[in-house]
Motif scaffolding. Structure first.
Motif, mmCIF file in Angstrom:
data_model
loop_
_atom_site.group_PDB
_atom_site.id
_atom_site.type_symbol
_atom_site.label_atom_id
_atom_site.label_comp_id
_atom_site.label_asym_id
_atom_site.label_seq_id
_atom_site.Cartn_x
_atom_site.Cartn_y
_atom_site.Cartn_z
ATOM 1 N N GLN A 339 5.507 21.632 18.763
ATOM 2 C CA GLN A 339 4.912 20.483 18.100
ATOM 3 C C GLN A 339 4.850 19.278 19.036
ATOM 4 O O GLN A 339 3.859 18.537 19.057
ATOM 5 C CB GLN A 339 5.713 20.139 16.845
ATOM 6 C CG GLN A 339 5.643 21.204 15.757
ATOM 7 C CD GLN A 339 6.404 20.782 14.515
ATOM 8 O OE1 GLN A 339 6.550 19.600 14.241
ATOM 9 N NE2 GLN A 339 6.881 21.754 13.755
ATOM 10 N N SER A 340 5.912 19.106 19.829
ATOM 11 C CA SER A 340 5.923 18.006 20.784
ATOM 12 C C SER A 340 4.827 18.175 21.829
ATOM 13 O O SER A 340 4.159 17.201 22.203
ATOM 14 C CB SER A 340 7.291 17.921 21.462
ATOM 15 O OG SER A 340 7.306 16.951 22.468
ATOM 16 N N THR A 341 4.642 19.412 22.300
ATOM 17 C CA THR A 341 3.572 19.676 23.269
ATOM 18 C C THR A 341 2.210 19.368 22.674
ATOM 19 O O THR A 341 1.353 18.745 23.318
ATOM 20 C CB THR A 341 3.629 21.135 23.726
ATOM 21 O OG1 THR A 341 4.917 21.403 24.296
ATOM 22 C CG2 THR A 341 2.551 21.440 24.746
ATOM 23 N N PHE A 342 2.004 19.798 21.448
ATOM 24 C CA PHE A 342 0.723 19.550 20.785
ATOM 25 C C PHE A 342 0.461 18.050 20.658
ATOM 26 O O PHE A 342 -0.626 17.557 20.987
ATOM 27 C CB PHE A 342 0.721 20.209 19.404
ATOM 28 C CG PHE A 342 -0.524 19.946 18.613
ATOM 29 C CD1 PHE A 342 -1.637 20.747 18.767
ATOM 30 C CD2 PHE A 342 -0.589 18.887 17.716
ATOM 31 C CE1 PHE A 342 -2.790 20.506 18.039
ATOM 32 C CE2 PHE A 342 -1.734 18.636 16.989
ATOM 33 C CZ PHE A 342 -2.843 19.455 17.154
ATOM 34 N N LEU A 343 1.463 17.317 20.218
ATOM 35 C CA LEU A 343 1.283 15.887 20.004
ATOM 36 C C LEU A 343 1.071 15.143 21.323
ATOM 37 O O LEU A 343 0.273 14.198 21.394
ATOM 38 C CB LEU A 343 2.483 15.311 19.253
ATOM 39 C CG LEU A 343 2.660 15.828 17.815
ATOM 40 C CD1 LEU A 343 3.954 15.308 17.220
ATOM 41 C CD2 LEU A 343 1.471 15.429 16.951
ATOM 42 N N SER A 344 1.810 15.555 22.376
ATOM 43 C CA SER A 344 1.626 14.889 23.665
ATOM 44 C C SER A 344 0.252 15.170 24.240
ATOM 45 O O SER A 344 -0.395 14.274 24.812
ATOM 46 C CB SER A 344 2.715 15.335 24.642
ATOM 47 O OG SER A 344 2.626 16.734 24.897
ATOM 48 N N GLN A 345 -0.236 16.417 24.090
ATOM 49 C CA GLN A 345 -1.580 16.734 24.556
ATOM 50 C C GLN A 345 -2.627 15.983 23.737
ATOM 51 O O GLN A 345 -3.629 15.503 24.274
ATOM 52 C CB GLN A 345 -1.826 18.242 24.459
ATOM 53 C CG GLN A 345 -0.964 19.090 25.382
ATOM 54 C CD GLN A 345 -1.311 18.873 26.842
ATOM 55 O OE1 GLN A 345 -2.402 18.417 27.161
ATOM 56 N NE2 GLN A 345 -0.374 19.195 27.729
ATOM 57 N N LEU A 346 -2.397 15.868 22.461
ATOM 58 C CA LEU A 346 -3.318 15.135 21.607
ATOM 59 C C LEU A 346 -3.367 13.659 21.997
ATOM 60 O O LEU A 346 -4.444 13.037 22.063
ATOM 61 C CB LEU A 346 -2.894 15.279 20.145
ATOM 62 C CG LEU A 346 -3.809 14.639 19.095
ATOM 63 C CD1 LEU A 346 -5.184 15.284 19.130
ATOM 64 C CD2 LEU A 346 -3.193 14.770 17.710
ATOM 65 N N ALA A 347 -2.193 13.098 22.288
ATOM 66 C CA ALA A 347 -2.141 11.695 22.706
ATOM 67 C C ALA A 347 -2.838 11.496 24.043
ATOM 68 O O ALA A 347 -3.499 10.475 24.276
ATOM 69 C CB ALA A 347 -0.689 11.236 22.795
ATOM 70 N N ALA A 348 -2.700 12.469 24.945
ATOM 71 C CA ALA A 348 -3.329 12.351 26.266
ATOM 72 C C ALA A 348 -4.844 12.389 26.168
ATOM 73 O O ALA A 348 -5.544 11.801 27.005
ATOM 74 C CB ALA A 348 -2.829 13.461 27.180
ATOM 75 N N LYS A 349 -5.383 13.104 25.170
ATOM 76 C CA LYS A 349 -6.833 13.225 25.030
ATOM 77 C C LYS A 349 -7.459 12.024 24.333
ATOM 78 O O LYS A 349 -8.651 11.775 24.480
ATOM 79 C CB LYS A 349 -7.174 14.483 24.222
ATOM 80 C CG LYS A 349 -6.823 15.783 24.935
ATOM 81 C CD LYS A 349 -7.412 16.975 24.217
ATOM 82 C CE LYS A 349 -6.895 17.123 22.818
ATOM 83 N NZ LYS A 349 -7.439 18.321 22.145
ATOM 84 N N THR A 350 -6.678 11.293 23.584
ATOM 85 C CA THR A 350 -7.248 10.205 22.790
ATOM 86 C C THR A 350 -7.535 8.974 23.646
ATOM 87 O O THR A 350 -6.924 8.774 24.707
ATOM 88 C CB THR A 350 -6.285 9.817 21.667
ATOM 89 O OG1 THR A 350 -5.027 9.436 22.236
ATOM 90 C CG2 THR A 350 -6.084 10.956 20.705
ATOM 91 N N ILE A 351 -8.470 8.159 23.179
ATOM 92 C CA ILE A 351 -8.787 6.881 23.816
ATOM 93 C C ILE A 351 -8.253 5.784 22.911
ATOM 94 O O ILE A 351 -8.601 5.729 21.728
ATOM 95 C CB ILE A 351 -10.301 6.717 24.014
ATOM 96 C CG1 ILE A 351 -10.830 7.826 24.916
ATOM 97 C CG2 ILE A 351 -10.625 5.356 24.608
ATOM 98 C CD1 ILE A 351 -12.330 7.794 25.081
#
Length: 699
Positions: A339-351
């Motif tokens: 879940q942490s990996t998913f959220l960190s990747q999601l945060a990295a993709k967002t503007i």
């Protein structure tokens, strides 16, 4: 009448005294005649006893004692030396043989207790006159000072370096041999000191080498735990917190066992104590954070656990329960990590909203400008090969502005610097408007739209052709039935939209984009320039195409980390231990690029990887293949990486670097950025700008 009698009386007295004297004389004569033999025998007995005493001190060989010189010498030495000296002489008699004045004068004794005042000639003479020898010994002894005699007793040592002469007498080494022996001893001492010094120097070298190796280790791979953390300096720190947690673990174990054995009262008591301990513990991670009732709860829990142990303890059952709890905790940790990996990747993709707002306002302002005001000045410098040219491909306006601002602010001759920016259609107007409002001083800047490169199409570019395939669309745009965060995060890293953008792959087409340039410095948009970079154009790349900083340490960031060496195309052509290098700041020799046909090599490997069998998506793996044996290593101080994932980079290393790189998910424009590194980036942002204020951009 009385006076007449006096003479007669005195005469009688005299006669009487004369008789007594005669008797005494006779008595003395008789005594002398009888006692003289007794005195002679007594003296002889005393002499015999003295000789017997010396026989007890010295070891005499089996032959008869006929060397009276030895006895005479030892009698005089006994008056010179202390009892300790005589004891040592007796203890070493097997090595030195019989003692005599002759041996003493011949220097048979060690120099540490040799009698002073004798020259070498007299010491080497053989004693022929025993009386004269005894006299010499007495005279020498009288010249020996008392403190020297005492020192002789303390420092007495027997020199065992003796040899036999031609006559069979034992002689000590001569002064030349003694000097040589002392010289050898000094040499040994000096050599030992040098060896110890060398050992210290080698230890320092080993420590320095270990420090250098540790700098090359990727701490993010090894994990964040370190025994050098402050909370681990004291092994007893936070012991109360750990004790409470241990008690709670055992309480859960015993509560399960109590419930299975119908021990309802004990089960309820354990559950109650668990709730109380959990309430006292709360979110505390240190003893200082604990509630004041913690000590009371520890005592109460200890009493209940003691009772439970008496009633329920079974080693096998307790072990099984602990193993089950461990497995459950491991499963929960894995789920939370996904879940942490998913959220960190999601945060990295967002503007962030602020950057999106900035882009929209700038785009509107740009397209409201008349066409004649949309052009930059000094466009004639764009193709001048004698200037310093930079390539920057980005769709992030704020990040691009930091790269340009930091480069110009640290440059010495700003009029010689030319920036070539390429962005996408969505951000083209905003990028132009920002630099029209904030021109980089005397430097030249030019913004282009990647969608206007007509030559960049699917028939020429393998990446575009692959992105148009059904398999790639399904990989990127279909959920694939994943309904949870954990199951959908397995390949999330490689589903980042930047891999779909040609801005990311445009770095392999630099000669096509800038055909009139000889050299160009490629910069990522997540870097900050801290020093003047003009020296990079004078570095000799030694015929190589790419100048980059290597990233491999002892075992990290080598080719086998990025490429699939089980595939024969990879294993036959590349070394798994070859050192990787970093994209982000690369000096490219475009003339050598054209000669080596780098773009053609890239197309070859990209076509072979259509099914992603050689590497996962991204630009670094194909870059490693394309520039294999064509990369010249730059000094590491030019480019320091890891500010987007590594929290343990040395501060001095960051501040001494020419370029720092926020590679990783924790970009400096995101809330997830590491606070201690973000200040190096934010100091180049114009927060006072009107558009920045409108979009609430702040530090």
């Amino acid at each position: 009448m009385r006076p007449s009698k006096l003479p007669a009386a005195s005469g009688g007295i005299q006669r009487s005294r004369g008789g007594v004297v005669a008797k005494l004389a006779v008595l003395h004569l008789l005594l002398l005649s009888f006692l003289s033999p007794l005195f002679f025998l007594a003296a002889r007995g005393i002499r015999t006893s003295v000789v017997a005493d010396w026989k007890g001190i010295l070891h005499i060989s089996s032959k008869p004692i006929v060397d009276w010189r030895e006895q005479l010498a030892m009698q005089h030495m006994k008056s010179i030396f202390t009892k300790e000296v005589i004891d040592i002489i007796s203890a070493t008699r097997h090595d030195l043989g019989p003692w005599s004045l002759d041996s003493a004068r011949k220097n048979y004794v060690s120099s540490s207790w040799r009698i002073g005042g004798q020259d070498e000639a007299s010491q080497n003479l053989t004693i022929s006159d025993p009386i004269q020898a005894a006299s010499d010994v007495a005279q020498n002894a009288s010249r020996v000072e008392p403190e020297n005699v005492a020192a002789a007793g303390d420092l007495l040592t027997i020199d065992k370096g003796v040899k036999d002469d031609s006559d069979g007498h034992q002689l000590l080494d001569n002064p030349v041999i003694v000097a040589r022996r002392r010289l050898r001893e000094r040499r040994r001492e000096r050599r030992a000191f040098e060896l110890v010094k060398q050992d210290d120097e080698e230890l320092v070298k080993l420590e320095n080498a270990a420090i250098q190796r540790s700098k090359g280790v990727n701490s993010a791979v090894l994990g964040k735990y370190s025994i050098w953390r402050k909370d681990n300096e004291n092994e007893n720190s936070d012991s109360t917190v750990r004790l409470m947690r241990d008690q709670m673990i055992m309480a859960r174990v015993y509560s399960v066992i109590a419930k299975s054995k119908n021990k309802t009262d004990l089960y309820r008591e354990l559950q109650n104590r668990l709730k109380e301990s959990q309430s006292a513990l709360g979110e505390a991670n240190a003893d200082s954070d604990l509630h004041h009732s913690a000590s009371k709860r520890i005592k109460e829990m200890g009493q209940v656990l003691s009772k439970a142990r008496e009633q329920l303890y079974d080693c096998k059952v307790v072990t099984q329960k602990l193993r089950a709890m461990l497995q459950l905790a491991d499963t929960q940790v894995r789920s939370l990590k996904k879940q942490s990996t998913f959220l960190s990747q999601l945060a990295a993709k967002t503007i962030p909203n602020g950057i999106h707002c900035l882009s929209m306002h700038l785009s509107i302002a740009y397209y409201l400008l008349p066409p004649e005001k949309r052009k930059f000045q000094r466009s004639e410098k764009l193709d001048d090969p004698n200037l310093y040219h930079y390539a920057l491909f980005s769709d992030n306006i704020l990040a691009a502005s930091v790269v340009v601002n930091s480069t110009i602010m640290n440059a010495k001759e700003t009029e010689k610097h030319v920036f070539h920016l390429v962005t996408d259609k969505l951000n083209f107007g905003a990028m132009n408007m920002w630099f029209l409002l904030n021109p980089p001083g005397k430097a030249t800047i030019h913004v282009e739209n990647v969608d206007e490169f007509k030559w960049l199409n699917s028939s020429y570019c393998p990446v575009l052709r692959q992105l148009e395939s059904a398999a790639m669309k399904e990989y990127y745009f279909k959920a694939g039935g994943h309904t949870t965060l954990s199951t959908g995060s397995s390949n999330l890293k490689y589903r980042n939209p930047k891999y779909l953008s040609m801005l990311n792959h445009l770095r392999f087409y630099l000669p096509q984009v800038y055909p009139k340039l000889n050299k160009i410095l490629f910069l990522d948009d997540d870097i900050v320039v801290q020093k003047d970079l003009t020296a990079l154009w004078s570095i000799d790349l030694k015929g190589k195409v790419n100048g980059a900083v290597e990233t491999c340490g002892q075992s990290f960031h080598r080719f086998d980390k990025y490429l699939n060496f089980s595939n024969p195309h990879i294993s036959r052509n590349f070394d798994p231990n070859a050192c990787g290098w970093a994209y982000g700041m690369n000096m490219f020799n475009l003339n050598a690029w054209k000669k080596k046909d780098i773009t053609g090599i890239y197309h070859k490997w990209q076509s072979l990887n259509e099914n992603r069998a050689l590497w996962k998506l991204g630009t670094l793996p194909p870059g490693l293949l394309t520039f294999y044996n064509l990369t010249h290593p730059l000094d590491k101080s030019w480019h320091v990486l890891g500010l987007g994932y590594n929290p343990s980079i040395d501060r001095s290393e960051i501040e001494n670097a020419a370029v720092i790189h926020y590679n990783g998910n924790m970009k400096p424009w995101l809330e997830a950025a590491m606070t201690k590194y973000r200040r190096y980036w934010t100091k180049y942002i114009k927060y006072y700008h009107p558009y920045a204020k409108i979009c609430n951009l702040s530090q």
